[in-house]
Motif scaffolding. Structure first.
Motif, PDB file in Angstrom:
ATOM      1  N   UNK A 120      55.795  -2.634 -11.863  1.00 46.93           N
ATOM      2  CA  UNK A 120      55.254  -3.631 -12.786  1.00 46.93           C
ATOM      3  C   UNK A 120      53.930  -3.151 -13.367  1.00 46.93           C
ATOM      4  N   UNK A 121      53.688  -3.401 -14.657  1.00 47.66           N
ATOM      5  CA  UNK A 121      52.391  -3.036 -15.246  1.00 47.66           C
ATOM      6  C   UNK A 121      51.234  -3.758 -14.558  1.00 47.66           C
ATOM      7  N   UNK A 122      50.056  -3.227 -14.779  1.00 48.88           N
ATOM      8  CA  UNK A 122      48.872  -3.852 -14.198  1.00 48.88           C
ATOM      9  C   UNK A 122      48.570  -5.207 -14.833  1.00 48.88           C
ATOM     10  N   UNK A 123      48.952  -5.377 -16.105  1.00 50.09           N
ATOM     11  CA  UNK A 123      48.664  -6.627 -16.804  1.00 50.09           C
ATOM     12  C   UNK A 123      49.887  -7.059 -17.615  1.00 50.09           C
ATOM     13  N   UNK A 124      50.250  -8.318 -17.479  1.00 45.51           N
ATOM     14  CA  UNK A 124      51.226  -8.960 -18.367  1.00 45.51           C
ATOM     15  C   UNK A 124      50.535 -10.116 -19.069  1.00 45.51           C
ATOM     16  N   UNK A 125      50.763 -10.252 -20.363  1.00 41.32           N
ATOM     17  CA  UNK A 125      50.260 -11.405 -21.123  1.00 41.32           C
ATOM     18  C   UNK A 125      51.462 -12.202 -21.618  1.00 41.32           C
ATOM     19  N   UNK A 126      51.384 -13.532 -21.456  1.00 45.96           N
ATOM     20  CA  UNK A 126      52.537 -14.393 -21.705  1.00 45.96           C
ATOM     21  C   UNK A 126      52.066 -15.674 -22.381  1.00 45.96           C
ATOM     22  N   UNK A 127      52.756 -16.088 -23.439  1.00 46.22           N
ATOM     23  CA  UNK A 127      52.476 -17.408 -23.995  1.00 46.22           C
ATOM     24  C   UNK A 127      53.595 -18.381 -23.617  1.00 46.22           C
TER      25      UNK A 127
ATOM     26  N   UNK B 252      32.295  -4.280 -11.783  1.00 47.45           N
ATOM     27  CA  UNK B 252      33.347  -3.300 -11.973  1.00 47.45           C
ATOM     28  C   UNK B 252      33.056  -1.999 -11.252  1.00 47.45           C
ATOM     29  N   UNK B 253      34.065  -1.503 -10.494  1.00 44.02           N
ATOM     30  CA  UNK B 253      33.973  -0.190  -9.894  1.00 44.02           C
ATOM     31  C   UNK B 253      33.316  -0.138  -8.544  1.00 44.02           C
ATOM     32  N   UNK B 254      32.832  -1.256  -8.053  1.00 42.62           N
ATOM     33  CA  UNK B 254      32.098  -1.228  -6.778  1.00 42.62           C
ATOM     34  C   UNK B 254      33.036  -1.096  -5.590  1.00 42.62           C
ATOM     35  N   UNK B 255      34.223  -1.731  -5.667  1.00 43.21           N
ATOM     36  CA  UNK B 255      35.146  -1.691  -4.543  1.00 43.21           C
ATOM     37  C   UNK B 255      36.555  -1.942  -5.052  1.00 43.21           C
ATOM     38  N   UNK B 256      37.507  -1.737  -4.175  1.00 41.15           N
ATOM     39  CA  UNK B 256      38.913  -1.849  -4.529  1.00 41.15           C
ATOM     40  C   UNK B 256      39.392  -3.272  -4.274  1.00 41.15           C
ATOM     41  N   UNK B 257      39.979  -3.901  -5.296  1.00 45.47           N
ATOM     42  CA  UNK B 257      40.511  -5.253  -5.129  1.00 45.47           C
ATOM     43  C   UNK B 257      41.942  -5.181  -4.634  1.00 45.47           C
ATOM     44  N   UNK B 258      42.330  -6.109  -3.761  1.00 41.87           N
ATOM     45  CA  UNK B 258      43.748  -6.157  -3.348  1.00 41.87           C
ATOM     46  C   UNK B 258      44.666  -6.629  -4.464  1.00 41.87           C
ATOM     47  N   UNK B 259      44.080  -7.173  -5.530  1.00 41.26           N
ATOM     48  CA  UNK B 259      44.880  -7.618  -6.671  1.00 41.26           C
ATOM     49  C   UNK B 259      45.162  -6.416  -7.561  1.00 41.26           C
ATOM     50  N   UNK B 260      46.434  -6.107  -7.734  1.00 40.14           N
ATOM     51  CA  UNK B 260      46.842  -4.951  -8.532  1.00 40.14           C
ATOM     52  C   UNK B 260      47.582  -5.348  -9.807  1.00 40.14           C
ATOM     53  N   UNK B 261      48.009  -6.609  -9.879  1.00 41.32           N
ATOM     54  CA  UNK B 261      48.790  -7.061 -11.028  1.00 41.32           C
ATOM     55  C   UNK B 261      48.223  -8.396 -11.527  1.00 41.32           C
ATOM     56  N   UNK B 262      47.877  -8.432 -12.781  1.00 40.90           N
ATOM     57  CA  UNK B 262      47.349  -9.631 -13.438  1.00 40.90           C
ATOM     58  C   UNK B 262      48.403 -10.163 -14.399  1.00 40.90           C
TER      59      UNK B 262
END
Length: 945
Positions: free
Chosen positions: A746-753, A518-528
């Motif tokens: 869009x939020x950074x995280x969506x949780x879906x069942x 965590x925190x070492x570099x920037x991920x291209x993934x912005x939305x989970x």
């Protein structure tokens, strides 16, 4: 996020150092290590003579001799002379006791009551923790859980000797319903002290007359009991938080009108404390969280003819205590106790510490913190449970359930001396009379192993995971100082694999979508997007995938399946059941070495929100899935509504000290939104008309505070009457409203069942003529949601993680815990099957690396992240189009018509990535239809959730 420069490569803040009270002001220490699960690329396996690999990637290799016994021994007692040990095996099946004669000799004899693999309701209908042996070694007393009685057996013959009925109803007290658990027997064998978890009482029972002499009030959900050495005092650990109550005015006749469309309030808010009382709602409040009745130890004087409570002591960290800048979300969960003339020792399951209570001052004078390695920082996950003292009271032993070990503590210095490896999830332990040996009950033993495949012997136990999760008893010589040091290193090695950070592994991850930490570099993934489904194993869906370690004969939801309805009058041949799953697997990445940490849905939904189940949950789940821990209608027991069974939510009693993913997101300002996760609270009303919520709420259970205002009021939580197609419609509708269009994000995280692959009974009138229809509904829903998301502008920075909450309804030739893990993203490897060992913690560790967050607990910090499933090559931004399903088994229009007349089935088009699906599988002829049907018929039916 800050990019780490080469000059500072070895100055890393890998872990958030989450501390304890006495260390609250210390700073996090820079460290140079990352931790992973020791399994590496190994698959789960049971090797009782060597190293067993369990689902979280840790190794079980007990020191000493280990004997397998029935599932979940959460109780253990030892006779005064050490010649008899008895475990209380608290489900799933059989509910039983195991009698070990001469446990410390070379010839241990084990007898089980009842014999066989099934619970005998006429002999021992239920068992929960409590067990005691008479001084003459002739009689054993067994707590009967919800049967509200104590069973009595003759030890030499194993025959029943009667019962003590604890269901009494007097003018002032109604104990008709009870849930009996831990107990203590006086040294003369004349008085039995028994806890009633839901009656909030300690019973004082005259053994000779088999009558209750007194019911002494306790705190909420009394869980553990011990007597002082002089037996003049009883100490009781109360593991509960609230006394839950129904919504005022709601009853069986008007429930649909009076119940709530959404949970009543957020945890520990003014509304939760005081309740809501207005013209539209009358909801009882829960009161303050840190009252003496909750998370406490009560001292009861036994000197007078009537026992009297003399002190109420709070142990561990209180809810709201700020530790290293973080207010505690969950309470201490005090659960077990032992006493000397000077101290009472209390294990705090949520705080990873032992409280030391001075008996003269009734005050906690010290906390003994448990952690085998400083590199873990202060992250929780040890789960201290049972305690035992050496005969000379110089050494304290603690069952460290979370790391499969026994902690050894010097009583004089109050310091941890070391740790001893034992079985999976040690629960209770005792020391031999000579102080030289230790006996430990391990609730999960060596795990389940496989529950299907050509080499699996179905046998009398069937294939259900609850039956296969046998417990064990480990008997060992107490090691000297030198050997204890070596064993401590074994405990560390069995649980954690530490890797020093260096330029090599940093360079390897320099341009990877998943940073090394965590925190070492920037991920291209912005939305989970985190999608949870229900109850499937790897082999059931992906057993035909050629690159994976699968068993094609178990792929009942794969390609080329033939199945018949329950009535036997309709058959479909050569059907492709979960065709979108297989298409997605061909294009993106899956794992064939991923395991759910859970045995069932109840604990699975805890793990799904990164809440590791504590001792309260683990003991409850096994009993509930054995059918012996249920909420009872119209019960007057004050704790009745805490028997939450299989529901897919977390409750205040099992909140971890630092909460769940919701609290973690909130603390670090991560924007999230939830579709159905964690909203399936107990005692709700469910029918097919509740399309916008899935359930009505009639009890004052709270939601985690950050979740309360970030969950959909439309999207249906778990309710098998709601097709997953409608859930996808609601998801798309809200997505369009909230996050599509100018100025929206869009939020950074969506949780879906998407829960319908859980399966249910045939409902042809509703569009589900076969059990496989539910799988197709779920499969199409997953395909549609991926299709939709891949056509949004967010897709180029998105990663979708798909898994199951548990695997209990499926079969697998590797392990009954092996399940589905799918990575769907432009950054996923293409058509890849990964073989690295993963668990739920792996998912969350990957989240934190992407989002730049610290770890939450030991389980995510020490899992292996999912980097192997992601590609360092050029991302593929092409979209996905859902595949149509076989209308012979599932017509989505028919299922959806009652819910949404606007659904356009014709808009779902074929995807080009699966033109010839048969190339994913070995020929369907290789599967033996007759054998599969025979196994299906003979296997124990899945437990009703």
């Amino acid at each position: 996020m800050l990019t780490l420069k080469k000059s500072s490569l070895l100055i890393l803040f890998i872990f958030l150092m989450i501390g304890c009270k006495e260390e609250a002001n210390k700073k996090a220490t820079p460290i140079q290590w990352i931790a992973n699960a020791p399994a590496a690329n190994k698959y789960c396996k049971i090797d009782t003579a060597g190293e067993t690999i369990i689902p979280n990637g840790r190794i079980v290799k007990p020191y000493g001799k280990t004997f397998r016994i029935p599932p979940h021994p959460y109780g253990l007692t030892l006779s005064n002379d050490g010649n008899i040990a008895i475990t209380a095996n608290s489900g799933t099946s059989p509910f039983s006791i195991s009698l070990l004669e001469n446990p410390f000799s070379t010839e241990v004899s084990i007898k089980q009551i009842p014999e066989g693999t099934n619970t005998d309701d006429d002999l021992l209908a239920a068992v929960f923790m409590g067990v005691a042996i008479s001084p003459d070694n002739k009689t054993v007393y067994v707590a009967g859980g919800q049967e509200n009685k104590i069973y009595i057996f003759d030890i030499p013959s194993g025959q029943p000797k009667g019962e003590i009925n604890c269901a009494i109803n007097t003018e002032n007290q109604d104990f008709t319903d009870g849930y009996l658990g831990d107990m203590a027997l006086s040294s003369d064998g004349e008085t039995l002290y028994v806890l009633d978890q839901i009656g909030f009482r300690m019973m004082v029972i005259d053994v000779a007359t088999r009558t209750i002499k007194q019911n002494v009030p306790t705190g909420r959900y009394p869980f553990g009991i011990t007597l002082s050495p002089d037996e003049k005092t009883a100490y009781i650990a109360n593991v509960g938080v609230f006394e839950y109550k129904p919504i005022n005015g709601a009853n069986a006749e008007n429930l649909k009108e009076k119940a709530l469309n959404y949970p009543p309030f957020a945890y520990n808010t003014p509304e939760a404390i005081e309740g809501i009382h207005n013209d539209s709602a009358d909801i009882p409040g829960l009161g303050e969280v840190n009252v003496p009745e909750s998370f406490s130890v009560w001292e009861v004087s036994l000197v007078e003819s009537q026992a009297t409570t003399t002190a109420k002591i709070k142990t561990g960290i209180l809810v709201g205590d700020v530790v290293e800048g973080i207010p505690a979300v969950g309470g201490s969960s005090p659960n077990s106790l032992v006493a000397t003339e000077q101290y009472v020792f209390v294990s705090n399951g949520n705080n990873d510490c032992i409280s030391v209570v001075d008996v003269t001052a009734d005050t906690v004078v010290q906390e003994i913190w448990l952690s085998p390695d400083d590199r873990l920082g202060h992250m929780r996950g040890i789960i201290p449970f049972g305690l035992a003292l050496s005969p000379d009271k110089q050494t304290l032993y603690v069952a460290e359930s979370g790391i499969n070990a026994v902690g050894v503590i010097d009583v004089n210095t109050l310091k941890v001396k070391g740790h001893i490896p034992v079985g999976w999830f040690p629960s209770k332990l005792k020391v031999s009379p000579d102080g030289k040996k230790l006996i430990v009950a391990n609730a999960k033993g060596f795990g389940s192993g496989p529950n299907g495949g050509p080499d699996f012997n179905l046998g009398a136990e069937g294939s259900h995971i609850g039956r296969l999760m046998k417990g064990s008893v480990t008997i060992l010589d107490i090691p000297d100082t030198e050997k204890l040091e070596r064993l401590t290193q074994e405990v560390i090695k069995n649980n954690f694999q530490f890797e020093q950070v260096n330029e090599t592994n940093l360079t390897e991850r320099a341009k990877h979508p998943i940073p090394l930490y965590s925190g070492i570099s920037d991920s291209p993934i912005k939305h989970i997007v985190f999608i949870s489904k229900e109850n499937r194993t790897y082999d059931e869906v992906f057993g035909q995938v050629e690159m994976g370690n699968g068993e094609p004969s178990l792929s009942r939801y794969g390609l080329g399946a033939t199945f018949t309805n329950k009535a036997g009058d309709s058959t479909v041949e050569n059907a492709h059941v979960m065709i979108n799953h297989l298409a997605l697997a061909k294009r993106f990445a899956i794992s064939d070495n991923f395991y759910v940490d859970a045995d069932h849905s109840a604990d699975g939904h805890r793990w799904l929100v990164n809440t590791y189940p504590n001792e309260w949950v683990e003991t409850s789940v096994s009993a509930a899935y054995g059918g012996k821990r249920r909420i009872r209608a119209n019960s007057s027991a004050p704790g009745n509504l805490a028997l939450v069974g299989a529901t897919g939510a977390i409750y205040p009693e099992d909140y971890n000290e630092h909460g769940s993913i919701w609290d973690h997101f909130d603390r670090h300002n991560i924007d999230f939104f939830n579709f159905g996760f964690g909203l399936e609270l107990a005692a709700g009303y469910v029918d097919s008309t509740l399309k916008y919520t899935g359930v009505l709420y009639n009890v004052n259970y709270p939601l985690p505070t950050p979740l309360f205002n970030r969950s959909s009021k439309k999207y249906a939580t778990y309710n098998m009457a709601i097709p997953d197609q409608f859930r996808v419609d609601m998801f798309k509708e809200e997505f369009e409203e909230k996050w599509m269009g100018e100025g929206k994000s869009m939020p950074q995280v969506l949780t879906v069942i998407l829960p319908n692959d859980h399966g249910a009974g045939d409902r042809p009138e509703a569009g589900f003529p076969f059990r496989e229809s539910y799988m197709m509904d779920n499969d199409l829903a997953l395909g549609r949601i991926i299709e939709y998301l891949s056509h949004t502008p967010y897709w180029k920075n998105m990663a979708i993680f798909v898994t199951e909450d548990d695997s209990q309804d499926g079969r697998d030739h590797v392990d009954a815990h092996r399940s589905l893990l799918m990575i769907i993203s432009p950054y996923a490897k293409k058509g890849y099957v990964g073989h690295t060992h993963y668990s739920f913690g792996s998912i969350f560790k990957t989240f934190w690396h992407i989002l730049g967050l610290p770890y939450l607990n030991q389980y995510d910090a020490t899992a292996i992240d999912l980097a192997d499933l992601f590609s360092t090559d050029n991302p593929d931004f092409s979209t996905y189009n859902a595949l149509p399903v076989d209308k012979r088994a599932f017509d989505p229009q028919k299922a959806l018509d009652p819910f949404d007349e606007n659904f356009d089935w014709q808009a779902v088009v074929a995807s080009p990535v699966l033109d010839n699906p048969e190339d994913l599988i070995k020929a369907s002829e290789e599967r033996d239809k007759k054998t599969l049907q025979e196994r299906e018929k003979n296997s124990n039916p899945r437990l009703n959730e």
